[in-house]
Design a protein around this motif. Sequence first.
Motif, mmCIF file in Angstrom:
data_model
loop_
_atom_site.group_PDB
_atom_site.id
_atom_site.type_symbol
_atom_site.label_atom_id
_atom_site.label_comp_id
_atom_site.label_asym_id
_atom_site.label_seq_id
_atom_site.Cartn_x
_atom_site.Cartn_y
_atom_site.Cartn_z
ATOM 1 N N ARG A 29 -8.384 -3.826 -1.047
ATOM 2 C CA ARG A 29 -8.262 -2.617 -0.233
ATOM 3 C C ARG A 29 -7.174 -2.774 0.823
ATOM 4 O O ARG A 29 -6.438 -1.830 1.126
ATOM 5 C CB ARG A 29 -9.608 -2.282 0.401
ATOM 6 N N ALA A 30 -7.041 -3.968 1.377
ATOM 7 C CA ALA A 30 -5.983 -4.200 2.364
ATOM 8 C C ALA A 30 -4.609 -4.039 1.730
ATOM 9 O O ALA A 30 -3.697 -3.449 2.339
ATOM 10 C CB ALA A 30 -6.135 -5.600 2.967
ATOM 11 N N LEU A 31 -4.422 -4.557 0.523
ATOM 12 C CA LEU A 31 -3.129 -4.404 -0.152
ATOM 13 C C LEU A 31 -2.874 -2.963 -0.567
ATOM 14 O O LEU A 31 -1.717 -2.512 -0.590
ATOM 15 C CB LEU A 31 -3.052 -5.338 -1.359
ATOM 16 N N THR A 32 -3.935 -2.223 -0.866
ATOM 17 C CA THR A 32 -3.772 -0.794 -1.141
ATOM 18 C C THR A 32 -3.219 -0.080 0.088
ATOM 19 O O THR A 32 -2.272 0.721 -0.002
ATOM 20 C CB THR A 32 -5.121 -0.178 -1.548
ATOM 21 N N VAL A 33 -3.805 -0.369 1.247
ATOM 22 C CA VAL A 33 -3.331 0.237 2.492
ATOM 23 C C VAL A 33 -1.894 -0.185 2.771
ATOM 24 O O VAL A 33 -1.049 0.653 3.124
ATOM 25 C CB VAL A 33 -4.250 -0.157 3.657
ATOM 26 N N GLN A 34 -1.590 -1.457 2.623
ATOM 27 C CA GLN A 34 -0.231 -1.930 2.878
ATOM 28 C C GLN A 34 0.776 -1.225 1.982
ATOM 29 O O GLN A 34 1.841 -0.777 2.434
ATOM 30 C CB GLN A 34 -0.145 -3.434 2.658
ATOM 31 N N THR A 35 0.451 -1.124 0.690
ATOM 32 C CA THR A 35 1.367 -0.489 -0.257
ATOM 33 C C THR A 35 1.570 0.982 0.081
ATOM 34 O O THR A 35 2.697 1.495 0.056
ATOM 35 C CB THR A 35 0.829 -0.643 -1.685
#
Length: 338
Positions: free
Chosen positions: A290-296
Amino acid sequence: MTTAVVRALGALAHEAAHAPAPAGCDCPPPVVLADRPDGTVVRSGAVVAKAHAPGTDTVALAARLRLSAVPALADVLLAPMPLPAQPPTAPVTAAERPAQPSPYLTELQGRPVTLWPHGEPVDPGDPDAAPWEEAAVLLARLHSTALPAPALPVMRGPAKAALAVDRMRAARPGDPSTGTVLAAWQRLPGWARGETTAPADRARFLCHGDLHLGQLVRHPAPHGHWLLIDVDDVGIGDATWDLARPAAWYAAGLLPLDIWFRFVDAYRAAGGPALSAGGDPWPELDVAARALTVQTAALALAKSAAEDRDPDEVEQMMIESCARIATLPPELATGNAS
């Protein structure tokens, strides 16, 4: 990036490619491979010169460079090249000689600079040949490596996610999509936002910190082994972060099911410690994914704003994933479900 820095990088790479004695040649001129806020990369022949981001912690970078040159990781990380020897213009005493944090690190135009052998990157035009299994095996080997002494800095993945969110806020203040991404961001635990350390039982692995297919090259080019490159974010942390970008793509519908399971199976078969040996991997990957989703999504909004356009279809899919994350129950959003 200024023309002066690009020229200086090209000259340094050319000198290293023709060491020990540069001479007249008819090789092609240096080529800019990348020019982004976090780094500029110029190639001359078999050598690549990289100017790292302004404000880079050179002590931490020197530690990461030492790690990438360790022989035990020669089949995992691309090793840096020593800088060309520079004869002094006048005799100097030991006290007058400037301290060098690393034999692999210098400075040009106020930017930390390193040299690397050129490797053949993943072909973006041939997605079927993308080395997902090879990437998984490299990560498993990295994560299984004993921590070096002295210890490395903390892996920078969560800090980079926070920087991406800051870029989005500055680029699109008040945009509804920004609000959607921020809502997903606020539902992550503090360690995934770079505010606290990761849980002690997870924050004990050697991690890459920014895994994607652009971080792999074949060396020696073009038919050598796949190796991981770009150690700017390497450090000690939660190994699930390195698996999180493909997990986020899979959750958003961008990575096919069969490729996702090939990636997971290859990591497990290689003894990767971030995942249990069997069963559903998602409970272990959920927070980092989920953190990488937000970052992307945040980077997509910042980039599209800089280019004065709306997010494209792929970028919009990541924003829509953030909308789903923002609706999770609190106990799931923070990763505290029993």
